[in-house]
Design a protein around this motif. Structure first.
Motif, PDB file in Angstrom:
ATOM      1  N   GLN A 118      98.055  42.355  41.732  1.00  0.00           N
ATOM      2  CA  GLN A 118      97.244  43.176  40.778  1.00  0.00           C
ATOM      3  C   GLN A 118      97.418  42.908  39.556  1.00  0.00           C
ATOM      4  O   GLN A 118      98.476  42.460  38.967  1.00  0.00           O
ATOM      5  N   PRO A 119      96.238  42.940  38.610  1.00  0.00           N
ATOM      6  CA  PRO A 119      96.454  42.296  37.264  1.00  0.00           C
ATOM      7  C   PRO A 119      96.844  43.489  36.136  1.00  0.00           C
ATOM      8  O   PRO A 119      96.787  44.502  36.606  1.00  0.00           O
ATOM      9  N   VAL A 120      97.418  43.061  34.963  1.00  0.00           N
ATOM     10  CA  VAL A 120      97.408  44.000  34.006  1.00  0.00           C
ATOM     11  C   VAL A 120      95.987  44.155  33.372  1.00  0.00           C
ATOM     12  O   VAL A 120      95.190  43.270  32.919  1.00  0.00           O
ATOM     13  N   GLU A 121      95.638  45.538  33.329  1.00  0.00           N
ATOM     14  CA  GLU A 121      94.419  45.711  32.999  1.00  0.00           C
ATOM     15  C   GLU A 121      94.375  46.006  31.266  1.00  0.00           C
ATOM     16  O   GLU A 121      95.461  46.755  30.839  1.00  0.00           O
ATOM     17  N   HIS A 122      93.493  45.867  30.317  1.00  0.00           N
ATOM     18  CA  HIS A 122      93.502  46.152  29.378  1.00  0.00           C
ATOM     19  C   HIS A 122      92.392  47.061  29.023  1.00  0.00           C
ATOM     20  O   HIS A 122      91.133  47.209  29.243  1.00  0.00           O
ATOM     21  N   PHE A 123      92.921  48.377  28.583  1.00  0.00           N
ATOM     22  CA  PHE A 123      92.030  49.453  28.345  1.00  0.00           C
ATOM     23  C   PHE A 123      90.678  49.038  27.607  1.00  0.00           C
ATOM     24  O   PHE A 123      89.497  49.553  27.953  1.00  0.00           O
ATOM     25  N   ARG A 124      91.258  48.731  26.365  1.00  0.00           N
ATOM     26  CA  ARG A 124      90.154  48.279  25.674  1.00  0.00           C
ATOM     27  C   ARG A 124      90.007  46.610  25.698  1.00  0.00           C
ATOM     28  O   ARG A 124      90.866  46.124  25.694  1.00  0.00           O
ATOM     29  N   PRO A 125      88.794  46.348  26.229  1.00  0.00           N
ATOM     30  CA  PRO A 125      88.653  44.626  26.748  1.00  0.00           C
ATOM     31  C   PRO A 125      89.107  43.816  25.608  1.00  0.00           C
ATOM     32  O   PRO A 125      88.925  43.921  24.259  1.00  0.00           O
ATOM     33  N   LYS A 126      89.852  42.757  26.185  1.00  0.00           N
ATOM     34  CA  LYS A 126      90.432  41.912  24.915  1.00  0.00           C
ATOM     35  C   LYS A 126      89.579  41.102  24.439  1.00  0.00           C
ATOM     36  O   LYS A 126      89.562  40.700  23.488  1.00  0.00           O
ATOM     37  N   ALA A 127      88.908  40.206  25.321  1.00  0.00           N
ATOM     38  CA  ALA A 127      87.998  38.982  24.884  1.00  0.00           C
ATOM     39  C   ALA A 127      86.559  39.515  24.317  1.00  0.00           C
ATOM     40  O   ALA A 127      85.802  38.825  23.577  1.00  0.00           O
ATOM     41  N   ARG A 128      85.934  40.278  24.992  1.00  0.00           N
ATOM     42  CA  ARG A 128      84.615  40.791  24.748  1.00  0.00           C
ATOM     43  C   ARG A 128      84.167  42.329  25.322  1.00  0.00           C
ATOM     44  O   ARG A 128      84.980  42.536  26.465  1.00  0.00           O
ATOM     45  N   VAL A 129      83.176  42.853  24.963  1.00  0.00           N
ATOM     46  CA  VAL A 129      82.827  44.094  25.533  1.00  0.00           C
ATOM     47  C   VAL A 129      81.333  43.983  26.046  1.00  0.00           C
ATOM     48  O   VAL A 129      80.582  43.364  25.245  1.00  0.00           O
ATOM     49  N   THR A 130      80.890  44.170  27.166  1.00  0.00           N
ATOM     50  CA  THR A 130      79.610  44.308  27.619  1.00  0.00           C
ATOM     51  C   THR A 130      78.914  45.375  26.927  1.00  0.00           C
ATOM     52  O   THR A 130      79.096  46.528  26.870  1.00  0.00           O
ATOM     53  N   GLN A 131      77.595  44.667  26.525  1.00  0.00           N
ATOM     54  CA  GLN A 131      76.635  45.434  25.594  1.00  0.00           C
ATOM     55  C   GLN A 131      76.241  46.486  26.551  1.00  0.00           C
ATOM     56  O   GLN A 131      75.199  46.018  27.755  1.00  0.00           O
ATOM     57  N   GLU A 132      75.930  47.847  26.130  1.00  0.00           N
ATOM     58  CA  GLU A 132      75.073  48.520  26.996  1.00  0.00           C
ATOM     59  C   GLU A 132      74.047  49.447  26.208  1.00  0.00           C
ATOM     60  O   GLU A 132      74.504  49.993  25.476  1.00  0.00           O
ATOM     61  N   PRO A 133      72.834  48.997  26.443  1.00  0.00           N
ATOM     62  CA  PRO A 133      71.758  49.489  25.286  1.00  0.00           C
ATOM     63  C   PRO A 133      71.915  50.864  25.176  1.00  0.00           C
ATOM     64  O   PRO A 133      71.508  51.643  24.052  1.00  0.00           O
TER      65      PRO A 133
END
Ligand SMILES: [Zn+2]
Length: 271
Positions: free
Chosen positions: A66-81
């Motif tokens: 299992q991965p270590v999850e970043h609550f606030r995404p580290k590299a980019r954030v998916t844009q949601e209109p």
């Protein structure tokens, strides 16, 4: 989902953060790609703090895959209109203890939480190097955040054929977003929820009901205490589900009459 107490950060994380963050700042200044590695040093401590369970769906997991999850995404954030989102990733929090969780691969997959991180309307995204929460109010429930109570946002309701389905409690927008994006009502989880209720919660409830029928207060209290200890043992899965099944199937008036407390599970499972 339940509250999580992370405890102190592991001593291996600060030195990792120091040199990785310096490198990330240099890469940004030089227009090069940032490298997000090294946060795995926190995995063992997260796994222990979370009693081997996914931070989001509460399934018991093997640590290795299992991965270590970043609550606030580290590299980019998916844009949601429909929502406010940051236009960049939260790279400066990639090695921050309070931004890390242990999670299952499904909850953390691109189709689920992935890089989704919408904010409440009227909320202002963090600027680079700014520490949360500032003026930022995430829609995702953050199970270790101060004063966060996941049960206030998500309720498991009884459905047909013995199923229990998570729904937003009292129309909570944060509950709705969290259930939807994590897929907490996904088919395989709903099957596991039903099995957990049938095989683990119901036998406990049967003991309580039998004691209630015998009408002996000491037996009722013993049966209820055994039930809470078993269902809310730190390593037991699906605490939030167990809580709502007890809340739903042992009516409030019965609990009041017999003085049977139903505290939040994390108040019982602290070491
Ligand atoms: Zn999960």
């Amino acid at each position: 989902m339940i509250r999580i107490e992370r405890g102190p950060e592991p001593t291996s994380l600060p030195p990792e953060r120091e040199h990785r963050l310096s490198a990330a700042r240099r890469a940004l200044a030089d227009g090069e790609a940032q490298v997000f590695e090294g946060h795995g040093v926190a995995k063992a401590a997260l796994y222990e703090a979370q009693h081997g369970k996914c931070a989001y769906c509460e399934m018991v997991q093997q640590r290795t895959a299992q991965p270590v999850e970043h609550f606030r995404p580290k590299a980019r954030v998916t844009q949601e209109p429909r929502y406010v989102t940051s236009t960049t990733g939260y790279w400066w929090l990639a090695w921050t203890w309070t931004n890390l969780y242990f999670s299952c691969t499904t909850c953390n997959s691109p189709a689920r939480k992935g890089n989704h991180f919408a904010l409440e309307l009227g909320s202002t995204p963090l600027t680079p190097e700014q520490l949360p929460p500032s003026e930022e109010r995430p829609l995702f429930i953050d199970p270790a955040a101060k004063d966060e109570d996941p049960i206030a946002h998500i309720v498991f309701v009884q459905a047909k054929r013995g199923h229990w389905i998570p729904r937003p409690r009292r129309g909570s927008k944060r509950g709705s977003y969290t259930i939807d994006k994590l897929g907490l009502d996904r088919t395989e989880l709903v099957t596991l929820y039903r099995n957990h209720v049938e095989r683990t919660v119901q036998p406990c409830l049967d003991d309580v009901r039998a004691a209630l029928q015998r009408d002996v207060p000491r037996e009722v209290h013993h049966a209820w205490s055994r039930c809470l200890r078993r269902l809310f043992h730190p390593k037991a899965p699906f605490h939030a589900l167990s809580y709502d099944v007890l809340d739903g199937l042992v009516p409030t008036d019965v609990r009041i009459r017999w003085r049977l407390d139903l505290p939040r599970p994390w108040n019982l499972s602290r070491p």
